[in-house]
Design a protein around this motif. Structure first.
Motif, PDB file in Angstrom:
ATOM      1  N   ALA A   3       1.016 -13.894  15.228  1.00  0.00           N
ATOM      2  CA  ALA A   3       0.468 -12.485  15.073  1.00  0.00           C
ATOM      3  C   ALA A   3      -0.717 -12.438  15.853  1.00  0.00           C
ATOM      4  N   ILE A   4      -1.152 -11.672  16.803  1.00  0.00           N
ATOM      5  CA  ILE A   4      -2.527 -11.702  17.504  1.00  0.00           C
ATOM      6  C   ILE A   4      -3.210 -10.195  17.102  1.00  0.00           C
ATOM      7  N   GLY A   5      -4.440 -10.470  16.414  1.00  0.00           N
ATOM      8  CA  GLY A   5      -5.093  -9.548  16.115  1.00  0.00           C
ATOM      9  C   GLY A   5      -4.581  -9.279  14.428  1.00  0.00           C
ATOM     10  N   VAL A   6      -5.369  -9.740  13.679  1.00  0.00           N
ATOM     11  CA  VAL A   6      -4.938  -9.642  12.181  1.00  0.00           C
ATOM     12  C   VAL A   6      -6.081  -8.900  11.171  1.00  0.00           C
ATOM     13  N   GLY A   7      -6.417  -7.814  11.861  1.00  0.00           N
ATOM     14  CA  GLY A   7      -7.015  -6.678  10.893  1.00  0.00           C
ATOM     15  C   GLY A   7      -6.422  -6.090   9.648  1.00  0.00           C
ATOM     16  N   SER A   8      -6.530  -4.786   9.676  1.00  0.00           N
ATOM     17  CA  SER A   8      -5.939  -4.203   8.518  1.00  0.00           C
ATOM     18  C   SER A   8      -4.649  -3.930   8.650  1.00  0.00           C
ATOM     19  N   LEU A   9      -3.938  -3.941   9.831  1.00  0.00           N
ATOM     20  CA  LEU A   9      -2.495  -3.896  10.110  1.00  0.00           C
ATOM     21  C   LEU A   9      -1.854  -5.208  10.648  1.00  0.00           C
ATOM     22  N   GLY A  10      -2.553  -5.984  11.302  1.00  0.00           N
ATOM     23  CA  GLY A  10      -2.187  -7.388  12.028  1.00  0.00           C
ATOM     24  C   GLY A  10      -1.976  -8.606  10.796  1.00  0.00           C
ATOM     25  N   SER A  33       3.407 -10.431  17.878  1.00  0.00           N
ATOM     26  CA  SER A  33       2.907  -8.816  17.643  1.00  0.00           C
ATOM     27  C   SER A  33       1.528  -8.835  17.958  1.00  0.00           C
ATOM     28  N   ILE A  34       1.264  -7.857  18.606  1.00  0.00           N
ATOM     29  CA  ILE A  34      -0.206  -7.286  19.231  1.00  0.00           C
ATOM     30  C   ILE A  34      -0.561  -6.386  18.320  1.00  0.00           C
ATOM     31  N   ALA A  35      -1.711  -6.488  17.498  1.00  0.00           N
ATOM     32  CA  ALA A  35      -2.272  -5.477  16.636  1.00  0.00           C
ATOM     33  C   ALA A  35      -3.625  -5.534  17.051  1.00  0.00           C
ATOM     34  N   THR A  36      -4.150  -5.433  18.097  1.00  0.00           N
ATOM     35  CA  THR A  36      -5.738  -5.625  18.610  1.00  0.00           C
ATOM     36  C   THR A  36      -6.033  -4.368  18.775  1.00  0.00           C
ATOM     37  N   PRO A  37      -7.287  -3.910  19.092  1.00  0.00           N
ATOM     38  CA  PRO A  37      -7.800  -2.592  19.592  1.00  0.00           C
ATOM     39  C   PRO A  37      -6.950  -2.122  20.575  1.00  0.00           C
ATOM     40  N   THR A  38      -6.567  -1.064  20.834  1.00  0.00           N
ATOM     41  CA  THR A  38      -5.708  -0.377  21.874  1.00  0.00           C
ATOM     42  C   THR A  38      -6.365  -0.627  23.219  1.00  0.00           C
ATOM     43  N   GLU A  39      -7.589  -0.629  23.230  1.00  0.00           N
ATOM     44  CA  GLU A  39      -7.955  -1.071  25.002  1.00  0.00           C
ATOM     45  C   GLU A  39      -7.576  -2.288  25.449  1.00  0.00           C
ATOM     46  N   THR A  40      -7.101  -3.284  24.594  1.00  0.00           N
ATOM     47  CA  THR A  40      -6.732  -4.606  24.897  1.00  0.00           C
ATOM     48  C   THR A  40      -5.273  -4.739  25.127  1.00  0.00           C
ATOM     49  N   HIS A  41      -4.580  -3.828  24.671  1.00  0.00           N
ATOM     50  CA  HIS A  41      -3.123  -4.071  24.438  1.00  0.00           C
ATOM     51  C   HIS A  41      -2.489  -4.144  25.888  1.00  0.00           C
ATOM     52  N   CYS A  42      -2.949  -3.705  27.115  1.00  0.00           N
ATOM     53  CA  CYS A  42      -2.428  -3.776  28.306  1.00  0.00           C
ATOM     54  C   CYS A  42      -2.528  -5.326  28.738  1.00  0.00           C
ATOM     55  N   GLU A  43      -3.892  -5.780  28.848  1.00  0.00           N
ATOM     56  CA  GLU A  43      -4.290  -7.201  29.430  1.00  0.00           C
ATOM     57  C   GLU A  43      -3.410  -8.238  28.439  1.00  0.00           C
ATOM     58  N   ILE A  44      -3.279  -8.091  27.210  1.00  0.00           N
ATOM     59  CA  ILE A  44      -2.763  -9.193  26.530  1.00  0.00           C
ATOM     60  C   ILE A  44      -1.211  -9.334  26.571  1.00  0.00           C
TER      61      ILE A  44
END
Length: 333
Positions: A18-25, A80-91
């Motif tokens: 899991a990448i990005g483990v904030g409130s949803l990740g 799973s990618i649950a990082t800020p939306t602006e980083t979705h494409c690169e990752i």
């Protein structure tokens, strides 16, 4: 020897992270850890740019903690990618190009161009790209979906208190996109949008916090959608009329019902039938992740494709464009 080796390789567990483990990740991480304990996969660990958060979640659920997602590129089969939306494409593009199956949270990206890049990366490598439109897996929606005929008129309200988390997108991409995806899915992905009208305003943040949109489809279906993240209560209700029934769907309480005429009644006024659907109360996120795993193992198309995610994003972009046009008209006056 080669045949036996292939058989053994096919039985190897998929490695997940899991990448990005904030409130949803962090809930993605929890579900992967649970599935690992059940023997369904191998949970490699989690990644988060916040070192303390990364180690805390890894300690709670097992697996390793990573700060840089690039360290996972050659060590996982799916993410799973649950990082800020602006980083979705690169990752996502990096993992997809590397043949890693990728589940990216909604919205798929911040622009249609980025969504197209992600879809193209998946096609080049053959890796699966799925978008996390969670409400499709809500037990109420799962129970309702087989009963859908031809929806014609929607009234939808999605209201939340102001979120206690970072806000990288406006309410259209953050909240309304759930219903934009659901409406298109129910009306039919091949039915085009003919007109969009929308108004929206920033109230607490510097982005649009409350919006109302009217969406018309070429087949005559109409959807009125209100979304707000500055409410005093949590509302997740969809009501719509189709050719043979009035439908009520409540995502929050996991309730779905169809009201229709009883054809066997002696008189129409006596023939109202309310069918409250039986719900299989499974956690939507777990159902979503399991569906993602199934699509990988069975070599099927993911239930929410990159193209589906792009379609929802395109409609959201259209809503935002109409909001901006309305703002310009108001300013001129």
């Amino acid at each position: 020897m080669t045949e036996n080796h292939n058989v053994q390789a096919s039985k190897k567990k998929l490695r997940a992270a899991a990448i990005g483990v904030g409130s949803l990740g962090r809930h993605h991480a929890r579900n992967y850890a649970e599935l690992a304990r059940e023997g369904r996969l191998e949970f490699v660990g989690i990644c988060d740019t916040n070192k303390e958060t990364a180690h805390a979640i890894a300690t709670e659920h097992g697996g390793n903690a990573f700060i840089d997602w690039r360290e996972l590129l050659n060590n996982v089969d799916l993410v799973s990618i649950a990082t800020p939306t602006e980083t979705h494409c690169e990752i996502a593009c990096a993992f997809l190009e590397n043949g890693v199956h990728t589940l990216v949270e909604k919205p798929i990206a911040v622009s249609l161009e980025e969504a197209d890049r992600m879809i193209a990366s998946a096609k080049r490598s053959g890796a699966k790209l799925m978008v996390g439109q969670l409400e499709r897996f809500n037990p109420a929606m799962v129970a309702l979906r087989p009963h859908i005929t031809k929806p014609l008129y929607f009234e939808i309200h999605r209201v939340s208190p102001f979120p206690n988390r970072s806000l990288d997108v406006d309410v259209v991409l953050d909240v309304m996109i759930h219903d934009l995806d659901a409406v298109q899915w129910l009306v039919g992905s091949d039915v085009k949008v003919s007109e969009i009208r929308a108004v929206g305003i920033p109230v607490i943040s510097d982005k649009v916090d409350a919006v109302n949109a009217r969406i018309e489809f070429e087949n005559g279906a109409v959807a009125n959608i209100t979304a707000s993240r500055i409410g005093t209560e949590k509302i997740r209700k969809t009501r719509f009329y189709q050719t043979n029934a009035y439908v009520v769907l409540d995502y929050a309480t996991k309730f779905a019902s169809l009201t229709s005429l009883d054809p066997d009644a002696a008189h129409p006024l006596l023939g109202i039938s309310i069918n409250r659907l039986e719900i299989n109360d499974v956690e939507p996120l777990r159902a979503e992740i399991v569906a993602f795993l199934d699509s990988i193992e069975n070599e099927d198309e993911p239930p929410v494709t990159g193209e589906d995610g792009r379609r929802a994003l395109a409609l959201a972009v259209g809503v935002l464009e109409r909001i901006n046009e309305h703002v310009r008209r108001v300013i001129k006056k």
